[in-house]
Design an enzyme around this catalytic site. Sequence first.
Site, PDB file in Angstrom:
ATOM      1  N   LYS A 232      44.200  26.444  56.701  1.00  0.00           N
ATOM      2  CA  LYS A 232      44.721  25.491  55.422  1.00  0.00           C
ATOM      3  C   LYS A 232      46.385  25.376  55.330  1.00  0.00           C
ATOM      4  O   LYS A 232      47.055  26.038  56.326  1.00  0.00           O
ATOM      5  CB  LYS A 232      44.099  26.016  54.324  1.00  0.00           C
ATOM      6  CG  LYS A 232      44.545  27.333  53.798  1.00  0.00           C
ATOM      7  CD  LYS A 232      43.580  27.973  52.513  1.00  0.00           C
ATOM      8  CE  LYS A 232      44.251  29.340  52.440  1.00  0.00           C
ATOM      9  NZ  LYS A 232      44.841  29.319  51.197  1.00  0.00           N
TER      10      LYS A 232
ATOM     11  N   MET B 184      72.286  23.494  49.313  1.00  0.00           N
ATOM     12  CA  MET B 184      71.377  22.855  49.791  1.00  0.00           C
ATOM     13  C   MET B 184      71.178  22.787  51.278  1.00  0.00           C
ATOM     14  O   MET B 184      70.046  22.715  51.740  1.00  0.00           O
ATOM     15  CB  MET B 184      71.619  21.284  49.175  1.00  0.00           C
ATOM     16  CG  MET B 184      70.411  20.342  49.612  1.00  0.00           C
ATOM     17  SD  MET B 184      70.653  18.535  49.126  1.00  0.00           S
ATOM     18  CE  MET B 184      70.411  18.865  47.515  1.00  0.00           C
TER      19      MET B 184
ATOM     20  N   TYR C  11      78.752  28.162  45.321  1.00  0.00           N
ATOM     21  CA  TYR C  11      78.606  27.688  43.770  1.00  0.00           C
ATOM     22  C   TYR C  11      78.510  28.898  42.885  1.00  0.00           C
ATOM     23  O   TYR C  11      77.852  30.031  43.137  1.00  0.00           O
ATOM     24  CB  TYR C  11      77.206  26.999  43.882  1.00  0.00           C
ATOM     25  CG  TYR C  11      77.425  25.738  44.549  1.00  0.00           C
ATOM     26  CD1 TYR C  11      78.551  24.655  43.938  1.00  0.00           C
ATOM     27  CD2 TYR C  11      76.471  25.111  45.408  1.00  0.00           C
ATOM     28  CE1 TYR C  11      78.364  23.673  44.634  1.00  0.00           C
ATOM     29  CE2 TYR C  11      76.777  24.128  45.917  1.00  0.00           C
ATOM     30  CZ  TYR C  11      77.522  22.908  45.742  1.00  0.00           C
ATOM     31  OH  TYR C  11      77.743  21.899  46.192  1.00  0.00           O
TER      32      TYR C  11
ATOM     33  N   ARG D 152      38.211  32.384  40.041  1.00  0.00           N
ATOM     34  CA  ARG D 152      38.779  30.960  40.138  1.00  0.00           C
ATOM     35  C   ARG D 152      37.576  30.005  40.819  1.00  0.00           C
ATOM     36  O   ARG D 152      37.370  29.311  40.064  1.00  0.00           O
ATOM     37  CB  ARG D 152      39.575  31.338  41.472  1.00  0.00           C
ATOM     38  CG  ARG D 152      40.882  30.546  41.670  1.00  0.00           C
ATOM     39  CD  ARG D 152      41.549  31.043  43.072  1.00  0.00           C
ATOM     40  NE  ARG D 152      41.062  31.297  44.212  1.00  0.00           N
ATOM     41  CZ  ARG D 152      41.924  31.301  45.335  1.00  0.00           C
ATOM     42  NH1 ARG D 152      43.224  31.536  45.231  1.00  0.00           N
ATOM     43  NH2 ARG D 152      41.166  31.738  46.525  1.00  0.00           N
TER      44      ARG D 152
HETATM   45  C1  LIG Z   1      38.669  31.665  50.443  1.00  0.00           C
HETATM   46  C2  LIG Z   1      39.757  32.299  51.203  1.00  0.00           C
HETATM   47  N1  LIG Z   1      39.349  33.101  52.226  1.00  0.00           N
HETATM   48  C3  LIG Z   1      40.510  33.223  52.990  1.00  0.00           C
HETATM   49  C4  LIG Z   1      41.892  33.209  52.795  1.00  0.00           C
HETATM   50  C5  LIG Z   1      42.913  34.014  53.528  1.00  0.00           C
HETATM   51  O1  LIG Z   1      43.511  34.707  53.030  1.00  0.00           O
HETATM   52  P1  LIG Z   1      44.607  35.698  53.735  1.00  0.00           P
HETATM   53  O2  LIG Z   1      45.893  34.511  54.262  1.00  0.00           O
HETATM   54  O3  LIG Z   1      45.153  36.270  52.724  1.00  0.00           O
HETATM   55  O4  LIG Z   1      43.986  36.195  54.882  1.00  0.00           O
HETATM   56  C6  LIG Z   1      42.190  32.368  51.672  1.00  0.00           C
HETATM   57  C7  LIG Z   1      43.379  32.044  51.453  1.00  0.00           C
HETATM   58  O5  LIG Z   1      44.002  32.381  50.187  1.00  0.00           O
HETATM   59  C8  LIG Z   1      41.178  31.825  50.615  1.00  0.00           C
HETATM   60  O6  LIG Z   1      41.443  30.922  49.735  1.00  0.00           O
END
Ligand SMILES: Cc1ncc(COP(=O)(O)O)c(C=O)c1O
Length: 366
Positions: free
Chosen positions: A38, A303, A255, A133
């Site tokens: 992701k 920056m 800065y 969640r």
């Molecule tokens: C449902 C779920 N599974 C697995 C993961 C992977 O987690 P990690 O990167 O801590 O291994 C995430 C990431 O937040 C997640 O939301």
Amino acid sequence: MPGMPRPIQALVHCEALTHNLGRARAAAPDARVWAVVKANAYGHGIERAFAGLRGADGFALLDLEEAQRLRALDWRGPILLLEGVFEPRDLETCSRLGLWHVVHCSEQIDWLAAHKTQAPHRVFLKMNSGMNRLGFAPAAYRSAWARLNALPQVDEVSLMTHFSDADGARGVAHQLSVFDATTHDLPGERSLSNSAAVLRHGIKNDWVRAGILVYGSAPDFPEQDIAHWGLQPTMTLRSRLIATQMLQPGDTVGYGSRYTAAQAQRIGIVACGYADGYPRHCGTGTPVLVDGQRTGTVGRVSMDMLAVDLNPLPHAGIGSEVTLWGCGPQGAILPIDEVAQAAGTIGYELMCAVAARVPMHVGTAP
Ligand SMILES: Cc1ncc(COP(=O)(O)O)c(C=O)c1O
């Protein structure tokens, strides 16, 4: 023809991704491994990361668009949508691309019940075992399972939950007991563990979800570091010195004059700033490598630039290589976790936040 680009670049190390995936397999030898990709593979880029992670058993992500990109890479294996679908028509994309999806709320079951599909979908039914969640409360879980199981649109139902404290003192036992008590007699494959749970807790899983560990960051830093877990950095952010300055005692840097030289001191100016994704919250002393040797930042991050102490590096000058995190020359390593800690955050955030203006390439460690 434009002039020379700024010297900053990010490198993605495919061999390190492959190595780290191997660590996940070694830590969970009986499980299949989802590589979690992701957020554009935690900032590495799906296409670049895929080259190192194609040995995974499947890929877990959130966005349909990212799933599409994996299919475009000719990945025919499992893809899991970790949050399931966001609206009913997403189910058509799931059918078309053969995506597996999480079901975490009753609306998603309603949408499935109304979905017209030739091929039934593989789903992962998510329990809220304490993270609060996503997921069905334990008391609602079994009826959700029965409902899903009765749908002609559904093929296999797998069981899933997510831990809030696998990296910390509270651990996983309180969630595990809730999950086990609710699911003990239900059939179906189980997916429970994220990276921290894979490395720290030997939980039985059919599928583990390995995210941060494959990207070379220790989920429980600073308690443990990547060397302890046998992980390798998968991303290097590097640049060069574009100027040097000689400070006299009392001179200030940057800065807000946040740093005052106590003695004569040479500093270097690095072509990297917060607009590149380097955190502005990193204070003086944040570790950095110049020509592979460790030194520290001085003063505020601007920056487009930041300053580093060159007193330990009398030979460094304009053009010297600077490693902001990852792999430096001669095998030197600066774990992203150390820089993240100096900014009061975690490696995840830094790797996801490398700015679009930073050219990112696949490359071996220098
Ligand atoms: C449902 C779920 N599974 C697995 C993961 C992977 O987690 P990690 O990167 O801590 O291994 C995430 C990431 O937040 C997640 O939301």
